[in-house]
Motif scaffolding. Structure first.
Motif, PDB file in Angstrom:
ATOM      1  N   VAL A  92       0.865  -1.180   0.000  1.00  0.00           N
ATOM      2  CA  VAL A  92       0.000   0.000   0.000  1.00  0.00           C
ATOM      3  C   VAL A  92       0.903   1.232   0.000  1.00  0.00           C
ATOM      4  CG1 VAL A  92      -1.644   1.322   1.390  1.00  0.00           C
ATOM      5  CG2 VAL A  92      -1.908  -1.159   1.168  1.00  0.00           C
ATOM      6  N   LEU A  93       0.558   2.207  -0.828  1.00  0.00           N
ATOM      7  CA  LEU A  93       1.386   3.416  -0.888  1.00  0.00           C
ATOM      8  C   LEU A  93       1.074   4.334   0.296  1.00  0.00           C
ATOM      9  CD1 LEU A  93       1.251   4.037  -4.718  1.00  0.00           C
ATOM     10  CD2 LEU A  93       3.247   3.352  -3.373  1.00  0.00           C
ATOM     11  N   ALA A  94       2.130   4.851   0.892  1.00  0.00           N
ATOM     12  CA  ALA A  94       1.991   5.715   2.064  1.00  0.00           C
ATOM     13  C   ALA A  94       1.347   7.047   1.661  1.00  0.00           C
ATOM     14  CB  ALA A  94       3.368   5.960   2.676  1.00  0.00           C
ATOM     15  N   PRO A  95       0.615   7.657   2.602  1.00  0.00           N
ATOM     16  CA  PRO A  95      -0.056   8.930   2.294  1.00  0.00           C
ATOM     17  C   PRO A  95       0.858   9.984   1.677  1.00  0.00           C
ATOM     18  CG  PRO A  95      -0.804   8.107   4.411  1.00  0.00           C
ATOM     19  CD  PRO A  95       0.288   7.165   3.952  1.00  0.00           C
ATOM     20  N   ALA A  96       2.080  10.094   2.159  1.00  0.00           N
ATOM     21  CA  ALA A  96       2.982  11.131   1.619  1.00  0.00           C
ATOM     22  C   ALA A  96       3.290  10.858   0.148  1.00  0.00           C
ATOM     23  CB  ALA A  96       4.278  11.186   2.432  1.00  0.00           C
ATOM     24  N   PHE A  97       3.471   9.593  -0.191  1.00  0.00           N
ATOM     25  CA  PHE A  97       3.730   9.236  -1.595  1.00  0.00           C
ATOM     26  C   PHE A  97       2.506   9.574  -2.438  1.00  0.00           C
ATOM     27  CE2 PHE A  97       3.937   6.778  -5.403  1.00  0.00           C
ATOM     28  CZ  PHE A  97       5.287   6.584  -5.682  1.00  0.00           C
ATOM     29  N   THR A 142      -5.471   7.001  -4.751  1.00  0.00           N
ATOM     30  CA  THR A 142      -5.713   7.970  -3.683  1.00  0.00           C
ATOM     31  C   THR A 142      -5.416   7.268  -2.362  1.00  0.00           C
ATOM     32  OG1 THR A 142      -8.034   7.333  -3.444  1.00  0.00           O
ATOM     33  CG2 THR A 142      -7.553   9.132  -4.998  1.00  0.00           C
ATOM     34  N   GLU A 143      -5.568   7.994  -1.272  1.00  0.00           N
ATOM     35  CA  GLU A 143      -5.306   7.367   0.028  1.00  0.00           C
ATOM     36  C   GLU A 143      -6.326   6.291   0.343  1.00  0.00           C
ATOM     37  OE1 GLU A 143      -4.134   9.863   3.361  1.00  0.00           O
ATOM     38  OE2 GLU A 143      -3.583  11.428   1.924  1.00  0.00           O
ATOM     39  N   ASP A 144      -7.473   6.349  -0.291  1.00  0.00           N
ATOM     40  CA  ASP A 144      -8.488   5.305  -0.144  1.00  0.00           C
ATOM     41  C   ASP A 144      -8.070   4.149  -1.071  1.00  0.00           C
ATOM     42  OD1 ASP A 144     -10.733   3.792   0.170  1.00  0.00           O
ATOM     43  OD2 ASP A 144     -12.039   5.105  -1.026  1.00  0.00           O
ATOM     44  N   VAL A 145      -7.489   3.095  -0.481  1.00  0.00           N
ATOM     45  CA  VAL A 145      -6.904   2.015  -1.281  1.00  0.00           C
ATOM     46  C   VAL A 145      -7.940   1.392  -2.225  1.00  0.00           C
ATOM     47  CG1 VAL A 145      -5.791  -0.261  -1.156  1.00  0.00           C
ATOM     48  CG2 VAL A 145      -5.210   1.514   0.506  1.00  0.00           C
TER      49      VAL A 145
END
Ligand code: GRF
Length: 203
Positions: A92-97, A142-145
């Motif tokens: 999962v990509l981190a929020p900052a990324f 987006t942050e919503d995986v």
């Protein structure tokens, strides 16, 4: 040429599809860097065979996911990447990324989202659920995986004798068309996002 960076973890067949389109002059873009979080991933061989720069970037012991992924982001920046594609990337990509690449990162997922999202076993879940139609989705990250704006989807039938392997293969065939098409559309500036809705200016 529009510059694409790819994140991959495994077999790399979607990366291969992108590179096939690129070689045929149909991608409208060039994959300039492949970053892989697993040493020995077939995706690295795919990149090497096609002469594309690739590197293994693992999270160092004690390093958090966000700082590890911001190193990936910096490597993409160094290579002038304009779009990041996760093609079989299993983290999962981190929020900052995600914030850094907002509107410039896309993923391919083997289900018709929003069904069977947030899962590494979407095809098995589709079979367990008894759905009659399955498929794949390319969407902005987006942050919503697996919840970002949907760019394109393709449906395939679920046949009575399907198992995970046969259904996955049928879906994968569609992924190999859908993802390059989406990258091409983005590279040519044909995708327009309004809220959660993506529209495609043809041509
Ligand atoms: C694909 O089904 C993709 O949708 C999912 O993982 C699989 C990766 O396959 N996220 P590959 O590594 O591109 O062959």
């Amino acid at each position: 040429m529009f510059r694409v960076g790819v994140l991959a973890s495994g077999r790399g067949s979607n990366l291969e599809a992108l590179l096939r389109w690129q070689a045929a002059g149909a991608l409208g873009a060039e994959v300039v860097l492949v970053l892989c979080n697993r040493a020995g991933a077939v995706a690295l061989d795919v990149a090497a065979r096609c002469g594309v720069e690739a590197a293994v970037c693992t999270q160092a012991k004690g390093q958090d996911r966000e700082s590890a992924q911001m190193e990936l982001s910096a490597r993409f920046d160094d290579r002038g990447v304009q779009l990041v594609v996760t093609a079989g990337y299993d983290r999962v990509l981190a929020p900052a990324f995600v914030r850094r690449w907002q509107g410039r990162a896309m993923n391919v997922h083997p289900s018709l989202l929003p069904a069977f999202g947030k899962s590494l076993h979407a095809q098995a879940e589709a079979l367990q659920h008894g759905v009659k139609v399955a498929g794949c989705t390319v969407h902005f990250i987006t942050e919503d995986v697996d919840g970002g704006p949907i760019i394109a989807q393709a449906a395939v039938p679920v046949l009575p004798d399907d198992d995970v392997a046969t259904l996955s293969a049928r879906i994968l065939e569609q992924e190999h068309r859908l993802l390059p098409e989406a990258v091409r559309a983005f590279a040519l500036g044909r995708l327009h996002v309004a809220g959660h809705k993506v529209s495609y200016a043809g041509g």
